[in-house]
Design an enzyme around this catalytic site. Structure first.
Site, PDB file in Angstrom:
ATOM      1  N   SER A 420       0.943  -1.274   0.137  1.00  0.00           N
ATOM      2  CA  SER A 420       0.108  -0.031  -0.172  1.00  0.00           C
ATOM      3  C   SER A 420       0.720   1.153   0.045  1.00  0.00           C
ATOM      4  CB  SER A 420      -0.990   0.195   1.119  1.00  0.00           C
ATOM      5  OG  SER A 420      -0.081  -0.087   2.455  1.00  0.00           O
ATOM      6  N   HIS A 441      -2.807  -2.930  -6.198  1.00  0.00           N
ATOM      7  CA  HIS A 441      -3.264  -2.626  -4.564  1.00  0.00           C
ATOM      8  C   HIS A 441      -4.815  -2.297  -4.424  1.00  0.00           C
ATOM      9  CE1 HIS A 441      -3.423   0.787  -1.462  1.00  0.00           C
ATOM     10  NE2 HIS A 441      -3.345  -0.369  -1.142  1.00  0.00           N
ATOM     11  N   GLU A 453      -5.666   0.003  -7.610  1.00  0.00           N
ATOM     12  CA  GLU A 453      -4.470   0.513  -8.213  1.00  0.00           C
ATOM     13  C   GLU A 453      -3.431  -0.165  -8.968  1.00  0.00           C
ATOM     14  OE1 GLU A 453      -3.905   4.476  -5.518  1.00  0.00           O
ATOM     15  OE2 GLU A 453      -3.484   2.786  -4.678  1.00  0.00           O
ATOM     16  N   ASN A 491      -3.796   6.498  -1.189  1.00  0.00           N
ATOM     17  CA  ASN A 491      -3.266   6.718   0.173  1.00  0.00           C
ATOM     18  C   ASN A 491      -2.534   8.082   0.392  1.00  0.00           C
ATOM     19  OD1 ASN A 491      -4.329   4.499   1.560  1.00  0.00           O
ATOM     20  ND2 ASN A 491      -2.521   3.060   1.128  1.00  0.00           N
TER      21      ASN A 491
END
Length: 696
Positions: A420, A441, A453, A491
């Site tokens: 991540s 991800h 992702e 993130n």
């Protein structure tokens, strides 16, 4: 009967018994979207039918994939841009009302998706029969585009099945299964798919008599006093879920119903004017833009064969186990590896729960479970076409794992990491074939979060990226390709929001106040509740990786909570106390005054980081950035994403706010690289750039 008339989108036939069959088959498309041309042809057909008076009329779709997906959204956008929505709506209403007034029985035969304008078309028929299978879905999802039904949906459905049943269908946009549609009275009969048209003809010859209880309920819930009494209750229930200033469409639909009298013409007039008004709102424009963004993400995996049958997942924790379960659910053979069976068994148990919930039938559950196999020894690597690493966030441990997996590959297998936050340029260094390595991800919970992702690095083969995008499409996810820098896209943008919110919490702002302000902006969940739900340990782990890169610091007290075993929802203790899965939020002093800049302090770091991602080329363009953030974080869809929000608020205004916050609270608020990006200067809603490459 139709001599001299030629149709592009409808096929007509007359059988020996005098029944006319109308087959909707939109030219040049895989699915039926109801365009102006489709409606105009139907209008001509109905006009002739009114004169000829056949024994009956049967309407169905000639497309194998479904009845109709709804109105043509591209055309609707053009009408909105030219301020001709009202005229367009009224035209569709006229055609459907003419169909409803035909002096002969009419039956719609429905299979597959029947949405929006398709549902309004079947409601204009006297009777309806649906294919009795899992593919049949009937719904009115217009609220998801910031409007409500406009071709008679609000006028007819409440009168057909009763307002108490009809309103939730229109206000949530959730579709009905065939069996549920029958139970509610939306359809009159079900038939095996192969017998659908035969059953429709039978219904034309012997119309179904609606039960007295259904007719009585439909009448009783629509009389004037009941509408006036029921509407405030429905408004209150709706307001508990969405804010009127964010999503006006459900409230407008309730008002149209409340004011609608016994005259169908009066109800249609109210409906048309309401939709035309909603079409001009920023919410509708942004939600329609989000629809096109979603279609664009869906289309990214098109045109490429992923070449994957067997998926091997290493790491049976929450993420790895749920990725494995989802891939098996979607039809792939999956082997799941961890150090011991005791680590794999909980993942298998969660998978069974998922399958029982989704598939219902025991034989289908067993078939899915048979595709998911425990593999402590890791023998599945040799047969795998795709290996996904989902172990803990430690670069050295991941690299050691790759050193054991990669030599077992035979040819063109893909090696993927679910990291991540760790940059892929770092993780790919020891690989023999870094061009076959990328990031996939996923987001937690895997079964619910739509985004994946697809993470790039400087040595990735573009062909493997395309295969990964196609795999995401095959498992029903929305992929967005991102640069493999720390935090990738989602993130990286989410972390400044969470860290600033925790800093505010440490400054003494009550958690419920922070959560309320975030939801007032339009976030689906407040940051304090989100941090506890994700897990403070996860926040700390990702935060440690990203904070130096972002120029931020982890908030004080976080490590102390973790050492005390207070990781959030999963421990029952975090920033909140949790009981039976719900946060026990403390009471806030009613005299508490919310700081004027509180919302800006939480939200603008996200916007600032989104601009930085654009400047750093983390994604290919601003539209993909907005799509990724909306589908990865739930960022207020009615605002259209952080870049669209920035444009609507004014780039100079938002930058000025950040500069003032930086003067007052520190350099972390200073505008980052990217504020001169040309995408920020765009104005309005450039839908032509968002048109999906596939069919409607």
């Amino acid at each position: 009967m139709f001599e001299g008339l030629r149709f592009n989108h409808w096929k007509t036939s007359l059988d020996e018994s005098g029944i006319v069959t109308l087959s909707l088959d939109r030219a040049g498309a895989h699915v039926n979207a109801i365009s102006r041309a489709v409606l105009d042809e139907l209008g001509q057909i109905v006009e002739r039918l009114a004169i000829e008076k056949p024994v009956g009329v049967l309407i169905h779709s000639a497309k194998p994939f479904g009845f109709a997906v709804g109105a043509d959204i591209k055309e609707f956008v053009q009408y909105a841009q030219h301020d001709t929505v009202l005229e367009s709506i009224e035209n569709g209403q006229r055609v459907f009302e003419a169909l409803a007034r035909l002096p002969c029985p009419t039956v719609a035969a429905i299979h597959g998706a029947c949405m929006g304008g398709g549902t309004e078309l079947i409601l204009a028929c006297r009777q309806r029969v649906a294919a009795d299978d899992e593919k049949t879905r009937i719904g009115l999802p217009e609220v998801m585009l910031g409007i409500h039904p406009g071709w008679g949906g609000t006028a007819r459905l409440p009168r057909l099945i009763g307002a108490t049943e009809a309103l939730p269908i229109m206000l949530t946009g959730r579709p009905l299964s065939a069996k549920r549609a029958l139970a509610l009275g939306v359809v009159d009969r079900l038939a095996p798919p192969a017998e659908l048209l035969a059953e429709a003809r039978s219904l034309l010859r012997r119309p179904h008599a609606r039960p007295f209880a259904q007719r009585a309920k439909a009448w009783a819930t629509n009389i004037w006093p009941v509408r006036q009494a029921l509407a405030p209750m429905v408004i209150k229930q709706t307001a508990a879920k969405v804010r009127k200033e964010h999503y006006p469409a459900p409230f407008a639909a309730i008002e149209v119903w409340r004011r609608g009298g016994s005259s169908i013409n009066q109800r249609l007039k109210l409906e048309a004017r309401s939709v035309a008004k909603l079409a001009q709102t920023p919410t509708a424009q942004n939600l329609i833009r989000v629809f096109f963004l979603q279609e664009r993400l869906k289309s990214q995996g098109s045109g490429t064969e992923h070449g994957i049958e067997h998926v091997h997942v290493v790491g049976a924790g929450v993420m790895g186990g749920d990725i494995a379960a989802w891939a098996a659910f979607k039809g792939f053979t999956v082997t799941l590896q961890d150090r011991e069976m005791k680590f794999i068994q909980p993942a298998l148990d969660r998978a069974r729960e998922l399958y029982e919930k989704k598939l219902k039938q025991p034989e289908k559950v067993q078939a899915a479970m048979a595709r998911l196999r425990a593999d402590v020894e890791g023998n599945g690597v040799k047969e795998a076409d795709l290996a996904i690493e989902a172990i803990f966030e430690n670069a050295q441990a991941k690299e050691a794992l790759y050193a054991g997996i990669e030599p077992q590959f035979q040819a063109d297998e893909i090696l993927a990491t679910n990291t991540s936050s760790i940059p892929l340029d770092e993780l790919r260094k020891g690989l023999a074939k870094p061009q076959h390595f990328l990031g996939l991800h996923f987001f937690n919970p895997v079964a619910q979060m739509p985004l994946v992702e697809v993470v790039r690095h400087d040595s990735l083969d573009p062909g493997y990226e395309k295969r990964a995008l196609a795999f995401c499409k095959a498992i029903g996810k929305l992929p967005v390709a991102v640069k493999g820098t720390p935090g990738f896209l989602v993130n990286r943008i989410l972390m400044p929001y969470l860290l600033e919110s925790m800093r505010l919490y440490n400054e003494g702002i009550p958690g419920p106040v922070l959560d309320k302000e975030a939801k007032k902006f339009g976030m689906p969940m407040g940051p304090i509740e989100l941090a506890d739900t994700v897990g403070l340990d996860v926040c700390a782990s990702v935060g440690k990786e990203l904070a130096p890169f972002l120029g931020l610091e982890l908030p004080a007290g976080l490590e102390d909570r973790l050492e005390a075993g207070k990781r959030g929802k999963k421990d029952g203790q975090g920033l909140y106390t949790w009981h039976e899965g719900k946060a026990q939020k403390p009471e806030v002093d009613p005299d508490y005054v919310v700081p004027a800049d509180l919302q800006d302090r939480m939200i603008l770091p996200m916007v600032n980081e989104a601009v930085a991602c654009l400047g750093d080329g983390v994604v290919d363009d601003a539209d993909l950035l907005d799509a990724g953030v909306i589908f990865g974080t739930g960022f207020a869809p009615f605002r259209g994403g952080p870049i669209q929000y920035l444009r609507s608020e004014g780039v100079g205004i938002v930058r000025g706010k950040l500069e003032r916050l930086a003067q007052r609270y520190g350099e972390r608020f200073a505008p980052k690289n990217g504020w001169e990006h040309q995408a920020l200067a765009k104005t309005g809603f450039e839908f032509e750039n968002l048109t999906p490459t596939g069919d409607e």
